[in-house]
Write a protein that holds these residues in place. Structure first.
Motif, PDB file in Angstrom:
ATOM      1  N   GLU A   1       0.834  -1.203   0.000  1.00 43.62           N
ATOM      2  CA  GLU A   1       0.000   0.000   0.000  1.00 43.62           C
ATOM      3  C   GLU A   1       0.870   1.255   0.000  1.00 43.62           C
ATOM      4  OE1 GLU A   1      -3.539   2.099  -0.112  1.00 43.62           O
ATOM      5  OE2 GLU A   1      -3.214  -0.063  -0.278  1.00 43.62           O
ATOM      6  N   ARG A   2       1.938   1.211   0.759  1.00 50.56           N
ATOM      7  CA  ARG A   2       2.836   2.361   0.833  1.00 50.56           C
ATOM      8  C   ARG A   2       3.494   2.627  -0.517  1.00 50.56           C
ATOM      9  NH1 ARG A   2       8.598   2.199   3.812  1.00 50.56           N
ATOM     10  NH2 ARG A   2       9.411   4.169   3.026  1.00 50.56           N
ATOM     11  N   VAL A   3       3.898   1.566  -1.206  1.00 52.71           N
ATOM     12  CA  VAL A   3       4.524   1.724  -2.516  1.00 52.71           C
ATOM     13  C   VAL A   3       3.579   2.432  -3.481  1.00 52.71           C
ATOM     14  CG1 VAL A   3       5.200   0.439  -4.585  1.00 52.71           C
ATOM     15  CG2 VAL A   3       6.178  -0.162  -2.380  1.00 52.71           C
ATOM     16  N   ILE A   4       2.357   1.928  -3.573  1.00 51.57           N
ATOM     17  CA  ILE A   4       1.402   2.498  -4.528  1.00 51.57           C
ATOM     18  C   ILE A   4       1.078   3.947  -4.174  1.00 51.57           C
ATOM     19  CG2 ILE A   4      -0.951   2.314  -5.413  1.00 51.57           C
ATOM     20  CD1 ILE A   4      -0.697  -0.732  -5.076  1.00 51.57           C
ATOM     21  N   THR A   5       0.817   4.199  -2.896  1.00 49.65           N
ATOM     22  CA  THR A   5       0.462   5.553  -2.467  1.00 49.65           C
ATOM     23  C   THR A   5       1.608   6.530  -2.693  1.00 49.65           C
ATOM     24  OG1 THR A   5      -1.050   4.685  -0.795  1.00 49.65           O
ATOM     25  CG2 THR A   5      -0.311   6.956  -0.525  1.00 49.65           C
ATOM     26  N   THR A   6       2.824   6.135  -2.327  1.00 48.42           N
ATOM     27  CA  THR A   6       3.976   7.027  -2.461  1.00 48.42           C
ATOM     28  C   THR A   6       4.268   7.340  -3.918  1.00 48.42           C
ATOM     29  OG1 THR A   6       4.933   6.114  -0.435  1.00 48.42           O
ATOM     30  CG2 THR A   6       6.405   7.350  -1.878  1.00 48.42           C
ATOM     31  N   ILE A   7       4.170   6.337  -4.779  1.00 45.05           N
ATOM     32  CA  ILE A   7       4.423   6.565  -6.203  1.00 45.05           C
ATOM     33  C   ILE A   7       3.383   7.513  -6.783  1.00 45.05           C
ATOM     34  CG2 ILE A   7       4.324   5.448  -8.467  1.00 45.05           C
ATOM     35  CD1 ILE A   7       5.810   3.096  -7.285  1.00 45.05           C
ATOM     36  N   LEU A   8       2.130   7.331  -6.396  1.00 45.86           N
ATOM     37  CA  LEU A   8       1.077   8.203  -6.918  1.00 45.86           C
ATOM     38  C   LEU A   8       1.242   9.636  -6.422  1.00 45.86           C
ATOM     39  CD1 LEU A   8      -2.094   5.942  -6.706  1.00 45.86           C
ATOM     40  CD2 LEU A   8      -0.718   6.491  -8.699  1.00 45.86           C
ATOM     41  N   GLU A   9       1.739   9.783  -5.205  1.00 42.61           N
ATOM     42  CA  GLU A   9       1.878  11.125  -4.639  1.00 42.61           C
ATOM     43  C   GLU A   9       3.132  11.842  -5.129  1.00 42.61           C
ATOM     44  OE1 GLU A   9       1.814  10.512  -0.455  1.00 42.61           O
ATOM     45  OE2 GLU A   9      -0.357  10.728  -0.309  1.00 42.61           O
ATOM     46  N   GLY A  10       4.229  11.083  -5.238  1.00 43.97           N
ATOM     47  CA  GLY A  10       5.483  11.774  -5.505  1.00 43.97           C
ATOM     48  C   GLY A  10       6.232  11.370  -6.744  1.00 43.97           C
ATOM     49  N   GLY A  11       5.806  10.284  -7.393  1.00 42.10           N
ATOM     50  CA  GLY A  11       6.517   9.855  -8.588  1.00 42.10           C
ATOM     51  C   GLY A  11       7.916   9.358  -8.278  1.00 42.10           C
ATOM     52  N   ARG A  12       8.759   9.323  -9.292  1.00 38.26           N
ATOM     53  CA  ARG A  12      10.074   8.702  -9.150  1.00 38.26           C
ATOM     54  C   ARG A  12      11.002   9.478  -8.219  1.00 38.26           C
ATOM     55  NH1 ARG A  12      13.131   9.651 -14.913  1.00 38.26           N
ATOM     56  NH2 ARG A  12      12.686  11.854 -15.159  1.00 38.26           N
ATOM     57  N   TYR A  13      10.688  10.749  -7.969  1.00 35.41           N
ATOM     58  CA  TYR A  13      11.575  11.542  -7.130  1.00 35.41           C
ATOM     59  C   TYR A  13      11.505  11.142  -5.662  1.00 35.41           C
ATOM     60  CZ  TYR A  13      11.575  14.234 -11.392  1.00 35.41           C
ATOM     61  OH  TYR A  13      11.680  14.597 -12.710  1.00 35.41           O
ATOM     62  N   GLU A  14      10.564  10.252  -5.325  1.00 37.53           N
ATOM     63  CA  GLU A  14      10.453   9.781  -3.954  1.00 37.53           C
ATOM     64  C   GLU A  14      10.996   8.362  -3.798  1.00 37.53           C
ATOM     65  OE1 GLU A  14       9.479  11.557  -1.414  1.00 37.53           O
ATOM     66  OE2 GLU A  14       9.119  13.311  -2.681  1.00 37.53           O
ATOM     67  N   ILE A  15      11.677   7.861  -4.811  1.00 35.85           N
ATOM     68  CA  ILE A  15      12.183   6.496  -4.759  1.00 35.85           C
ATOM     69  C   ILE A  15      13.105   6.291  -3.558  1.00 35.85           C
ATOM     70  CG2 ILE A  15      13.797   4.914  -5.908  1.00 35.85           C
ATOM     71  CD1 ILE A  15      11.022   4.699  -6.962  1.00 35.85           C
ATOM     72  N   GLU A  16      13.834   7.329  -3.159  1.00 31.87           N
ATOM     73  CA  GLU A  16      14.740   7.197  -2.016  1.00 31.87           C
ATOM     74  C   GLU A  16      14.000   6.776  -0.754  1.00 31.87           C
ATOM     75  OE1 GLU A  16      14.544   9.720  -4.030  1.00 31.87           O
ATOM     76  OE2 GLU A  16      16.476   9.757  -5.081  1.00 31.87           O
ATOM     77  N   ALA A  17      12.707   7.055  -0.696  1.00 33.20           N
ATOM     78  CA  ALA A  17      11.918   6.691   0.483  1.00 33.20           C
ATOM     79  C   ALA A  17      11.763   5.184   0.619  1.00 33.20           C
ATOM     80  CB  ALA A  17      10.537   7.349   0.403  1.00 33.20           C
ATOM     81  N   PHE A  18      12.126   4.438  -0.413  1.00 29.00           N
ATOM     82  CA  PHE A  18      11.935   2.992  -0.398  1.00 29.00           C
ATOM     83  C   PHE A  18      13.198   2.221  -0.023  1.00 29.00           C
ATOM     84  CE2 PHE A  18       8.669   4.017  -3.829  1.00 29.00           C
ATOM     85  CZ  PHE A  18       7.623   4.028  -2.927  1.00 29.00           C
ATOM     86  N   ASP A  19      14.252   2.913   0.377  1.00 25.19           N
ATOM     87  CA  ASP A  19      15.517   2.223   0.656  1.00 25.19           C
ATOM     88  C   ASP A  19      15.351   1.102   1.675  1.00 25.19           C
ATOM     89  OD1 ASP A  19      16.861   3.725  -1.155  1.00 25.19           O
ATOM     90  OD2 ASP A  19      17.774   5.098   0.291  1.00 25.19           O
TER      91      ASP A  19
END
Length: 405
Positions: free
Chosen positions: A301-319
């Motif tokens: 759920e976090r992956v889908i929500t974060t991608i929809l909200e921030g796009g690729r520029y938030e990928i660092e949040a998935f480390d």
């Protein structure tokens, strides 16, 4: 017949009708969620069609005995499965409740794995089995000794057997040889189907066909286009959408219903001898690998929500997420959870954060997920790199859709 298949009355009714009317095709697809009984039904279908009597579950004919013990020479099985979890759960059941029935449960669970190493499947590629051959042989010898009537085993002996076998199972499942269906196996299956003579029907069970690489899919398609005489090909999948249309058009499809909590509890009670439980089959099996389904759901759920909200520029949040779910135990369950979440978004209300997710975008994401699974299982590529690439591509694709590119 089919008395051992729980809570799948609808599909069993269709199969019985097709058998009775003589309309059962030689190429079939069983599809439905994991843990819905697809493989058990395929094995029971093979037993019924091979029976020299009337197909009753307790039939004592030689063919039925061999199918119940998974030793029939007219059966081939290939493809990936949740082997480790099923064997661990069955071993625990046998240890807690020693009986001929629970012993057979354990033997069958182990042989579902061992049949992936039949000589007919690996002819010409025996060298690829070098790393697991010792474990395969040790497992085979162990379950042969467990056959009811061979020898009596104390409960303490059963515990030692299960623990010893677990190390072999873990080694085999940790390799890539039990997880995919290479093109050479399809070619060997084709030769086996056409060369094995006699009037006895032959059966090939292929699990996880949605994850086959292109070369294997093309070889399978050719086999389906020219089906061998007196040979049944049964394809099993948890994700029908991952199978190419040309294959779907050449098989009769049988849908398996998801097992709800009540159905799961019945399976756990009657098969695994667990009373008063309140868990799904998915939770039960994944727990044997130390995987928590609630954490999986939150992560997806976090992956889908974060991608929809921030796009690729938030990928660092998935480390941290990538580090946790790139492990051998967590990688596949995490991809399954992502796929499940995306399937839910195909409903009419499939909108997140005010942005409508098109079926085309979800199909694109599912394609990326399938590719990550294949690269991991077939080519043993790095889990962290695959997850990072997957999330980046998902984010990049939604950016393009938003911008109209």
């Amino acid at each position: 017949m089919f008395e051992n298949i729980l809570r799948q009355k609808r599909v069993i009714s269709f199969l019985k009708e097709d058998i009775a009317s003589g309309r059962l095709p030689s190429s079939l697809l069983f599809y439905g969620e994991p843990y819905s009984g697809k493989l058990s039904t395929a094995l029971e279908l093979a037993r019924v069609l091979s029976c020299s009597a009337e197909g009753n579950w307790n039939c004592s004919c030689r063919s039925c005995r061999e199918y119940r013990s998974l030793t029939s020479q007219y059966l081939l099985m290939t493809g990936g499965r949740y082997f480790y979890e099923e064997i661990a759960a069955s071993g625990d059941t046998m240890y807690r409740n020693p009986s001929p029935a629970t012993t057979y449960l354990y033997i069958r669970s182990v042989r579902k794995l061992l049949r992936r190493f039949d000589a007919q499947l690996w002819e010409g590629n025996e060298a690829k089995l070098k790393s697991v051959r010792g474990s395969v042989e040790a497992l085979a010898a162990s379950v042969d000794e467990l056959e009811p009537g061979e020898s009596e085993h104390k409960r303490s002996d059963l515990e030692k057997i299960v623990k010893s076998n677990a190390s072999h199972v873990e080694k085999i499942c940790g390799s890539s040889v039990s997880k995919n269906i290479p093109i050479d196996q399809i070619r060997n299956i084709t030769y086996w189907c056409r060369s094995l003579g006699g009037k006895h029907p032959k059966f090939v069970l292929l699990e996880g066909v949605e994850n086959m690489v292109d070369s294997s899919r093309n070889a399978l398609l050719k086999l389906l286009e020219e089906p061998p005489e007196n040979c049944y090909l049964i394809l099993l999948t948890s994700r029908k959408g991952g199978i190419i249309q040309t294959i779907l058009s050449r098989v009769r499809q049988y849908s398996f219903s998801p097992r709800d909590l009540n159905a799961s509890e019945e399976v756990l009670r009657r098969i695994f001898r667990i009373e008063d439980t309140n868990q799904s089959l998915r939770h039960f099996f994944l727990s044997w690998k130390g995987v928590r389904t609630d954490q999986l759901a939150d992560a997806a759920e976090r992956v889908i929500t974060t991608i929809l909200e921030g796009g690729r520029y938030e990928i660092e949040a998935f480390d941290e997420l990538i580090k946790q779910y790139a492990s051998a135990e967590q990688f596949e369950p995490f991809l399954e959870e992502l796929t499940s979440r995306l399937s839910a978004l195909l409903a009419p209300a499939g909108t997140r954060k005010g942005f409508p997710l098109s079926p085309e975008l979800i199909a694109e994401w599912n394609g990326y997920i399938r590719e990550a699974y294949v690269r991991r299982s077939a080519y043993n590529q790095s889990g962290p790199l695959l997850l990072e690439s997957l999330l980046y591509r998902m984010a990049e694709s939604i950016e393009k859709e938003r911008s109209g590119a």
